[in-house]
Design a protein around this motif. Sequence first.
Motif, PDB file in Angstrom:
ATOM      1  N   GLN A  93       1.152  -6.775 -50.855  1.00 52.47           N
ATOM      2  CA  GLN A  93       2.469  -6.956 -50.260  1.00 52.47           C
ATOM      3  C   GLN A  93       3.211  -8.046 -51.014  1.00 52.47           C
ATOM      4  O   GLN A  93       2.606  -8.958 -51.586  1.00 52.47           O
ATOM      5  CB  GLN A  93       2.376  -7.305 -48.781  1.00 52.47           C
ATOM      6  CG  GLN A  93       1.730  -8.629 -48.463  1.00 52.47           C
ATOM      7  CD  GLN A  93       1.968  -9.050 -47.026  1.00 52.47           C
ATOM      8  OE1 GLN A  93       3.038  -9.573 -46.701  1.00 52.47           O
ATOM      9  NE2 GLN A  93       0.974  -8.811 -46.169  1.00 52.47           N
ATOM     10  N   LEU A 105       7.664  -6.051 -48.846  1.00 53.94           N
ATOM     11  CA  LEU A 105       7.345  -4.701 -49.287  1.00 53.94           C
ATOM     12  C   LEU A 105       5.838  -4.619 -49.509  1.00 53.94           C
ATOM     13  O   LEU A 105       5.259  -5.445 -50.216  1.00 53.94           O
ATOM     14  CB  LEU A 105       8.080  -4.348 -50.581  1.00 53.94           C
ATOM     15  CG  LEU A 105       7.746  -2.971 -51.189  1.00 53.94           C
ATOM     16  CD1 LEU A 105       8.208  -1.849 -50.263  1.00 53.94           C
ATOM     17  CD2 LEU A 105       8.387  -2.835 -52.578  1.00 53.94           C
ATOM     18  N   TYR A 149       8.260  -1.184 -45.708  1.00 50.81           N
ATOM     19  CA  TYR A 149       9.332  -2.150 -46.002  1.00 50.81           C
ATOM     20  C   TYR A 149       9.723  -2.801 -44.685  1.00 50.81           C
ATOM     21  O   TYR A 149      10.035  -2.123 -43.699  1.00 50.81           O
ATOM     22  CB  TYR A 149      10.531  -1.445 -46.618  1.00 50.81           C
ATOM     23  CG  TYR A 149      11.696  -2.364 -46.914  1.00 50.81           C
ATOM     24  CD1 TYR A 149      11.641  -3.278 -47.969  1.00 50.81           C
ATOM     25  CD2 TYR A 149      12.856  -2.312 -46.141  1.00 50.81           C
ATOM     26  CE1 TYR A 149      12.710  -4.118 -48.243  1.00 50.81           C
ATOM     27  CE2 TYR A 149      13.934  -3.145 -46.407  1.00 50.81           C
ATOM     28  CZ  TYR A 149      13.856  -4.053 -47.455  1.00 50.81           C
ATOM     29  OH  TYR A 149      14.910  -4.883 -47.732  1.00 50.81           O
TER      30      TYR A 149
END
Length: 971
Positions: free
Chosen positions: A331, A340, A399
């Motif tokens: 991430q 993300l 996201y």
Amino acid sequence: MKSFKSTLALAFLCFPILLFAQKGTIRGQVIDGENGEPLFAANAVIKGTQIGTTTDFDGYYELQAEAGTYQLEISFIGMSSLVITDVVVKAGEVTVVEAVTLKPASNQLAEVVVTSEAVRNSEAALVTVKRKSTNLIDGVSAAKLRKTGDSDAGDAAKRVTGVSVEGGKYVYVRGLGDRYTKTMLNGVDIPGLDPDKNSIQIDIFPTNLISNLTVLKSGLAELPADFTGGVVNIETQEFPTDRILDVSVGVGFNPSMHFNSDYISYEGGSTDFLGFDDGTRAIPRADGSGPLPYFDDADAVDFNKNFSRTLGAEQSTSFTDYSLGVSMGNQYSLESGNKLGYIFSLTYDNSRVFYDDIEYGEWQRDRDPEDYQLIEATTQNGKLAEQNVLLGALAGFTYKTLMSKYKFTAMHLQNGTSRSAQLSIDAKDGAAQVSDYYAFSNNLEYNQRGLTNVLLAGEHYLDGGDWEVNWKFSPTLSSLSDPDIRKTAFSIDRGDSTFDPGEGGLPSRIWRSLSEVNMVSKVDIIRSHTLMGDDAKFKFGMSHVYKYRDYSIYRYNLNEREYTGLNSIQYSGDPNQVLIDQNLYRQYIDGMDTTFVGLYYNPELLDGQTNPNEYQSNVNNFGFYVSEEFKPLESLKAVIGLRAELFQQRHTGRDQVAAQNPNDPSGNTLNNDVVLDALDLFPSANLIYALNEDMNLRASYYRSIARPSFKELSFAQILDPVSNRTFNGGLFQYNDWNGQLESTRINNFDLRLERFLKGADIISISAFYKAFDSPIELVRIPVALRDFQPRNVGNGTLIGGEFELRKNLSFLSERLKTIAFSGNFTYTYSRIDMTDAEFNARKTYEKDGQTIERTRQMAGQAPFIINGGFSYDNTEKGLSAGVFYNVKGRTLEIVGGNLAPDVYTEPFHSLNFTFNKTFGEDGRSSLSIKVSNLLNDVRESLYQAYEGNPQVFNRLKPGTAFSIGYTYSFY
């Protein structure tokens, strides 16, 4: 000089990045001890510094700090603070602090101090969710899966209270059959891959793709209504807390199955190792669809030559099992402050099983009321070998903003099984509908299953979090194919070894295919508000499920045409010599006449006929619900809801009469006709009374439904070529059956007392009652003893109880703190009111001294389930091990009738051992060892009759299996 200045400038530009790179990252999650949900806007601060942040709506936080050892303080207004000591931060690495729970503050308890090691147990987080859940829930966390060494979701589900797994694939909750269990993936429906079952085969989900596996045992308005035992929800990995790059390999060995020179197999296609056929087994015609018109055509010469000549299995040596896997994920924190994350995973498993003494039996009651022993009709004994390939791939992206999250997941699972059997068939003419013969049969099969699932989902928090909007859209494409199933039987009691119908049967080939589209869309809206001075939640939403299935079976029988003056075809008894060139269908020219002679494949369907084993069905199911979660009393939480489902199922198909002659008025043909249409209301109520902080009393009621499957609501007749048993769709009409298959409606009541002890320890006791209106069961058709059909039977009731205990043994001695016991026991008592037809059929063959009652046990209902085991877990040494036991009581598998006795599945005592050890730098290497079926038990189903000796329906010996796996983590 210019070059030096450029280098210096670049160094200054990179300096902040280099400084940042020297820092490490702390990530974790905070759970609300009041409701078990993620805690939004909690504070996470490194004590003695200005470094701090707040949690997002998922309860996650992230901090950067210089390398060192810190104290991390987690706090929220109105709750006791939690200080985690000994949090070690390393430069450029991520330190993950597992989920922690904040409890309401009290005068006696303002702050709790624990070490970092004490919270590294996501099992405790799952227990918190269980404690605060609004409905009855049990489950297994990813941490538990790692400790037990389970390879797939089928093995993992056995750890859950009240759960048994049939054949390693089908989940039964509280002993109820697969009809009453629903499987969901990430909270949405997924279709099954087996036309003989309602639920999906969960063994196709590798555990390294699973985040959590939970079983919901009581209803909520937002859940689909078509479950009774429970909803099994498989959550795939989503948002990695740390960078992942893991590679794993494994091998398995079973002394009775591997490196065995008696193993049998046959040559398949070039892509069998990937789990699908490359076209080698396709029907030999240009477009690959449908049966060829009647054989009497010159084209049929070439057509017959294009069939594979292989009809028999050949002896070979079996290889060992092996598996490979790779997972990666990470991430990123973006400049905007959003995050993300991604995850990719690929798994491959290639395994073999071999049974050298498998047995299938057909037995009947004696007509004489004084003779209690069963009569042998047909028995099959011999070898069965399988090679199974499972390929799984998952890609996911998430996201996340401060108040929203978007998720995309794509997954494909591919499974191929090549099966070979060589069976001796012994038929006795003393039994009804059986002629006397002996035969030897070769059976060659290939089955491929594929499932592709895509999930698009979003979570949005509005108005400071008071409004929550969740939406999901998930299409799934699934397919199942059995290309070129071949059965070749030689009679062996005569020297000529002829293919005589009624004896070994005509050599045949079957192509069977299923494709299904499943589209799920749903929206859930939650409004947080205040009611009677306490927090409350109002929920409403809607869903739509569309399903479409296309199913077909094509069958070709091998026939023989001879011409006077030609030599008769001679058979050596070798099935692979049957289709030699001189035996195949060919032209014979005699003067002016042209004649075709020899062996030819004749399609089961001739010109002018349609296929009765082909159908198309579709379903539209619209769901609407509303519910309110509130606290009428300080210690009492209530969730009241109502769900409505508008369900319509349509079918296109025909019975045997209409297929042979569409103009015959006695035939039945459906063309997208409605076969099921209903609007049902499903009320639910869940009450949770907190006796104290760690003890709950739960009570629930919900109404549910069990609808017939596509296959059950059809005219299809499906033959199992190995056992030679035939399934008949429920639309077929018989003298004792009107062809009107109806849904089963069930009222469910649950009561549970649960106490949560230290850490992940728990003790609970539950009681449940279920009332069934017209349950569906698989029964024998009296006029055809090898045929079975789903039918509605009389009303039924089920009453039962569950007991669960999970306890660390430190209360006996501090030396035993690394050992824990976990066990659960489920008992059920079920009764079904027989229909008049079943009762009268049983009374007809009542034995002397026997009294036939109007009630009996429910089919598929296990009287008890036991799961238990001891586990050892030493985090400091990176060592864990365990011994786990599972058994299910004797279960009515198939309902008998007339001469056919009942069939019961016998208990299989499964005892397994697992061992896991991490070692190497930072524990990046791990070794796992597993031993399955330590008791070397046998799987069998037996015919049971009053005062008669049990006889075999199915029997196989899985043996004891050993496996070893190695995983290396690059981060």
